[in-house]
Design a protein around this motif. Structure first.
Motif, mmCIF file in Angstrom:
data_model
loop_
_atom_site.group_PDB
_atom_site.id
_atom_site.type_symbol
_atom_site.label_atom_id
_atom_site.label_comp_id
_atom_site.label_asym_id
_atom_site.label_seq_id
_atom_site.Cartn_x
_atom_site.Cartn_y
_atom_site.Cartn_z
ATOM 1 N N ARG A 626 11.795 3.405 5.792
ATOM 2 C CA ARG A 626 11.586 2.853 6.940
ATOM 3 C C ARG A 626 11.589 1.601 7.016
ATOM 4 O O ARG A 626 11.877 0.757 8.100
ATOM 5 C CB ARG A 626 9.890 3.228 6.953
ATOM 6 N N GLU A 629 14.986 0.244 7.919
ATOM 7 C CA GLU A 629 15.079 0.229 9.342
ATOM 8 C C GLU A 629 14.746 -0.864 10.072
ATOM 9 O O GLU A 629 15.141 -1.626 10.956
ATOM 10 C CB GLU A 629 14.724 1.542 10.040
ATOM 11 N N LEU A 630 13.406 -1.245 9.676
ATOM 12 C CA LEU A 630 12.806 -2.480 10.365
ATOM 13 C C LEU A 630 13.511 -3.753 10.046
ATOM 14 O O LEU A 630 13.521 -4.522 10.972
ATOM 15 C CB LEU A 630 11.309 -2.572 9.880
ATOM 16 N N THR A 633 16.569 -4.354 12.079
ATOM 17 C CA THR A 633 16.147 -4.676 13.505
ATOM 18 C C THR A 633 15.850 -6.020 13.640
ATOM 19 O O THR A 633 16.518 -6.973 14.404
ATOM 20 C CB THR A 633 15.252 -3.537 13.837
ATOM 21 N N ALA A 676 8.341 -6.186 7.346
ATOM 22 C CA ALA A 676 8.994 -4.912 7.383
ATOM 23 C C ALA A 676 8.143 -3.792 6.461
ATOM 24 O O ALA A 676 7.953 -2.860 6.904
ATOM 25 C CB ALA A 676 10.330 -5.049 7.155
ATOM 26 N N ILE A 679 4.585 -2.960 7.485
ATOM 27 C CA ILE A 679 4.453 -2.064 8.590
ATOM 28 C C ILE A 679 4.906 -0.743 7.984
ATOM 29 O O ILE A 679 3.995 0.053 8.361
ATOM 30 C CB ILE A 679 5.266 -2.651 9.827
ATOM 31 N N ALA A 680 5.884 -0.788 7.145
ATOM 32 C CA ALA A 680 6.444 0.666 6.750
ATOM 33 C C ALA A 680 5.358 1.153 5.896
ATOM 34 O O ALA A 680 4.822 2.296 5.783
ATOM 35 C CB ALA A 680 7.576 0.377 5.887
ATOM 36 N N LEU A 713 9.756 -6.481 18.017
ATOM 37 C CA LEU A 713 9.362 -5.319 17.239
ATOM 38 C C LEU A 713 7.931 -4.842 17.380
ATOM 39 O O LEU A 713 7.625 -3.681 17.386
ATOM 40 C CB LEU A 713 9.884 -5.378 15.847
ATOM 41 N N LEU A 717 6.049 -1.407 18.637
ATOM 42 C CA LEU A 717 5.019 -0.608 17.624
ATOM 43 C C LEU A 717 3.538 -0.527 18.537
ATOM 44 O O LEU A 717 3.132 0.397 18.532
ATOM 45 C CB LEU A 717 4.842 -1.474 16.197
#
Length: 752
Positions: A626, A629-630, A633, A676, A679-680, A713, A717
């Motif tokens: 995850r 992926e962030l 981005t 990132a 957040i994950a 981002l 979210l």
């Protein structure tokens, strides 16, 4: 969970502030020192209370004016709404109070629990390491404590269950039972104890046999001791009778010595009365004084005789002319020989000068007569004649005066002018001889007088010394010597008698003191052996028997003491074989139970290890996937993969496969990677019911383009249900949001 309302009563630098955040994106903008970070601290305070004492956050949280922190926060969680009320004051223990009220019915819930723990299910450390990104704290998740808490939560779904601690505890218990190499541990210790107990059992059996042997030896030794005591008693009884006889003999000797002592005392007293003429008792110093005074008197009398003889010798041996000496004495009063001879010499010189002058005048007169009668120089002749007459007259006058004076001086001593010097020198020598003889005679007479005085003084001293012991004896040298010899003989005999008397007296006193404890009559009545039967051989034999039996008895008693000590030690150190057998059986049973427990422990450890590896193997890759992926981005595809190891340390992989450790990247890239990751991590920890994401100056190191992607981002979210509170002192985030059309609620903070 979302924050619906904040009301700050008093907290840090803020007082009576009200804030209603949006459920999506919230931008809190204000200059430095306006209270933005204080709002973030207030949210943590409402959820978890104040941090530990002494930390900077705690110092910033308590108001300096009111010395307190207080306020309320309304949150939504699931289908319920809660209001958290909390206050703290510097009042000591129990000053932190909080209440959680469920809004639909006003009931107080979660009593005794921290609101953040109850609502979010995570402790303060995990919340701060995942949901709260403070200033300059986006370089990592946190310390080992926070990483361990997150790991436990991911592994067991309960952060309070410390999987690593459980593993270490199980390993510690395993090591406690058996070390890896089998060299120690409780099981090995039990094996050692069993072996030791087996050895003790063998020693206990040997000790029991030794105890029986010692008891038999002690019984035999007791019989020998009794026999030797009887023999020693017989020898001691015989010695007691011999001692009684010796005491009685000492009583007899005491009486004999007392009589002899009285006889000596009378004898010495009689000697003193017969020898001494006075009551004075001389001592050895008196003898020495008499001898010394006699020697001194003898020397003084000798010196006096010698001085008187010297005076007589000087008086009879005077060799000088008395008449000449009288003239010499007169000369000395008149100034001496020179006082007489000097005028005489001057008179003779005057006569000589007059004679020479007269001859010169006659000569000139003759020359003048010649000139007058035989030349034409008549006037010169008359002149010379006048000078000649004058010189002749003067010379005659001087010559007559000098001769007259010389005759007058010579007539004073009835000598001629030419014999006078020799006569005067002889008279001076006679006077000098007389004066020297008189001086020597005076000195000799003085010495004789001094010697006579000294002799008289010594005789008086001798007289005083003789008056002590012989007042009627004449004070002469011979008498002094004689008295000294007499006193010396007396003292020698007297002191010998006194010394013998003193020795006997001390012996008598000693015997009386020693024998005072004995009753002579009782001793004589208690005798069982006649004194005539006691011989030296019998006494020596009895003493030898006593010593012999005493030594044997001492040896036997020492042997008995050693055996008794050994018996006591054996009884103390020797254990009961039956008790040891029971203990060995109990230890073997414990060994079997410990072996069974060890096998179960190994099975549990293997199960925990496999469960932990399975959980971390499934969840950690999910977080990394995850976060990757962030990060793609945010970096626009530059970094294709973000991986996290078991210690939550990051590594970034680019499209080409190159890897970089997070610590080697720039500050902006490292911040983006950790944003990132957090957040994950939040999505993994909390699922759909995510708490607010608090970011305090998190984008300060990122460039504009990366900040735009991060805000985009966050906006995405927030649409998915994440509440974001971004604190910043710049206008850049506000401008980016306007530029990109991001819906954000703006909260401005002005200076106080």
């Amino acid at each position: 969970m979302k924050i619906l309302e904040l009301h700050i009563t008093e907290f840090g630098c803020l007082t009576d502030r009200h804030l209603i955040p949006d459920e999506g994106m919230n931008l809190l903008v204000g200059d430095n020192e306006t209270g933005k970070s204080t709002v973030m601290l207030f949210i943590k305070f409402m959820l978890y209370g104040l941090p530990k004492r002494g930390t900077p956050e705690r110092e910033r949280s308590v108001s300096r004016l009111g010395h307190r922190a207080a306020g309320s926060m309304t949150v939504s969680h699931g289908t319920e709404t809660y209001r958290i009320e909390r206050s703290y004051s510097d009042g000591g223990r129990g000053s932190d109070k909080h209440t959680v009220i469920r809004m639909r019915d006003g009931e107080t819930v979660f009593a005794g629990e921290e609101p953040g723990q109850a609502l979010l299910g995570v402790p303060r450390e995990v919340f701060e390491s995942s949901c709260g990104i403070g200033q300059l704290q986006c370089a990592g998740i946190g310390g080992k404590k926070e990483a361990a808490a997150i790991r436990n939560l991911l592994t067991s779904a309960d952060e309070s269950v410390d999987i690593e601690r459980i593993e270490k505890r199980l390993e510690a218990i395993r090591v406690l039972y058996r070390h890896k190499r089998g060299e120690g541990g409780r099981l090995n210790d039990l094996d050692s104890l069993i072996a030791e107990e087996q050895q003790r059992l063998e020693k206990a059996i040997e000790g029991r046999l030794r105890i029986e042997t010692l008891e038999a030896d002690l019984r035999a030794n007791a019989a020998k001791i009794e026999e030797k005591e009887q023999q020693l008693k017989r020898a001691e009884l015989l010695l007691t009778e011999i001692h009684k006889i010796e005491v009685l003999r000492r009583f007899d000797a005491l009486r004999q010595n007392s009589e002899e002592c009285a006889h000596l005392r009378a004898q010495t007293e009689r000697l003193r009365k017969e020898t001494l003429q006075t009551e004075y008792m001389p001592v050895s110093a008196d003898i020495a004084r008499l001898t010394m005074l006699s020697d001194s008197l003898k020397r003084a009398e000798t010196e006096q005789a010698e001085a008187e003889e010297a005076c007589r010798t000087l008086q009879t041996s005077a060799a000088y002319n008395e008449e000449a000496a009288a003239v010499g004495e007169q000369l000395e009063r008149s100034g001496g020989v020179f006082g007489v001879l000097d005028p005489l010499r001057r008179a003779l010189r005057l006569a000589k000068v007059g004679a020479v002058s007269g001859l010169c005048g006659v000569g000139l007169l003759l020359v003048a007569v010649g000139l007058i009668f035989f030349s034409y120089y008549v006037f010169i002749g008359f002149g010379l004649a006048i000078v000649g007459i004058f010189l002749a007259s003067l010379g005659l006058t001087l010559s007559l005066r000098g001769r007259k004076t010389a005759k007058r001086i010579a007539a004073m001593f009835n000598q001629s002018v030419f014999d006078l010097p020799a006569y005067l020198n002889a008279c001076a020598e006679a006077w000098q001889a007389k004066r020297e003889a008189q001086t020597m005679l005076t000195a000799a007479q003085t010495k004789a007088d001094s010697a006579a005085q000294h002799a008289a003084h010594q005789q008086a001293a001798l007289r005083a010394a003789l008056d002590k012991t012989a007042p009627r004896t004449e004070a002469t040298v011979e008498a002094g010597y004689e008295e000294a010899r007499r006193l010396e003989a007396f003292l020698s005999e007297y002191e010998a008698g006194k010394s013998k008397e003193k020795t006997l007296s001390e012996l008598v006193e000693s015997d009386r003191r020693i024998l005072s404890v004995h009753d002579e009559a009782a001793l004589r009545d208690s005798l069982t052996i006649s004194p005539e039967k006691i011989s030296r051989e019998m006494t020596e034999r009895a003493a030898q028997e006593k010593q012999f039996y005493g030594a044997q008895l001492q040896t036997l008693r020492m042997q008995e003491s050693r055996w008794r000590t050994e018996l006591i030690n054996c009884r103390v150190s020797t254990q009961e074989p039956l008790v040891l057998s029971d203990r060995i059986a109990s230890l073997k049973k414990q060994r079997e139970e410990g072996e069974a427990y060890y096998d179960a422990l190994m099975t549990a450890m293997e199960a925990v290890r496999r469960a932990g590896e399975t959980m971390r193997g499934n969840i950690t890759p999910a977080i990394s996937h995850r976060a990757s992926e962030l990060m793609r981005t945010i970096s626009q595809g530059k970094y294709a993969d973000l991986r996290m190891n078991g210690e939550l340390e990051l590594s970034l992989f680019e499209e080409g496969g190159l890897s970089s450790d997070a610590s080697t990247l720039s500050g902006g890239t490292r911040d983006a990677a950790y944003i990132a990751l957090r957040i994950a991590l939040m999505q993994q920890l909390f699922g759909e019911e995510m708490p607010p994401l608090l970011m305090d100056e998190t984008l300060c190191q990122t460039d504009d383009s990366r900040s735009e992607r991060i805000l985009s981002l966050l906006n995405e979210l927030s649409r998915q249900g994440l509440q974001v509170l971004l604190f910043t002192c710049h206008r850049r985030e506000e401008q980016i949001c306007k530029k990109m059309g991001i819906s954000v609620k703006l909260h401005r903070f002005d200076r106080f």
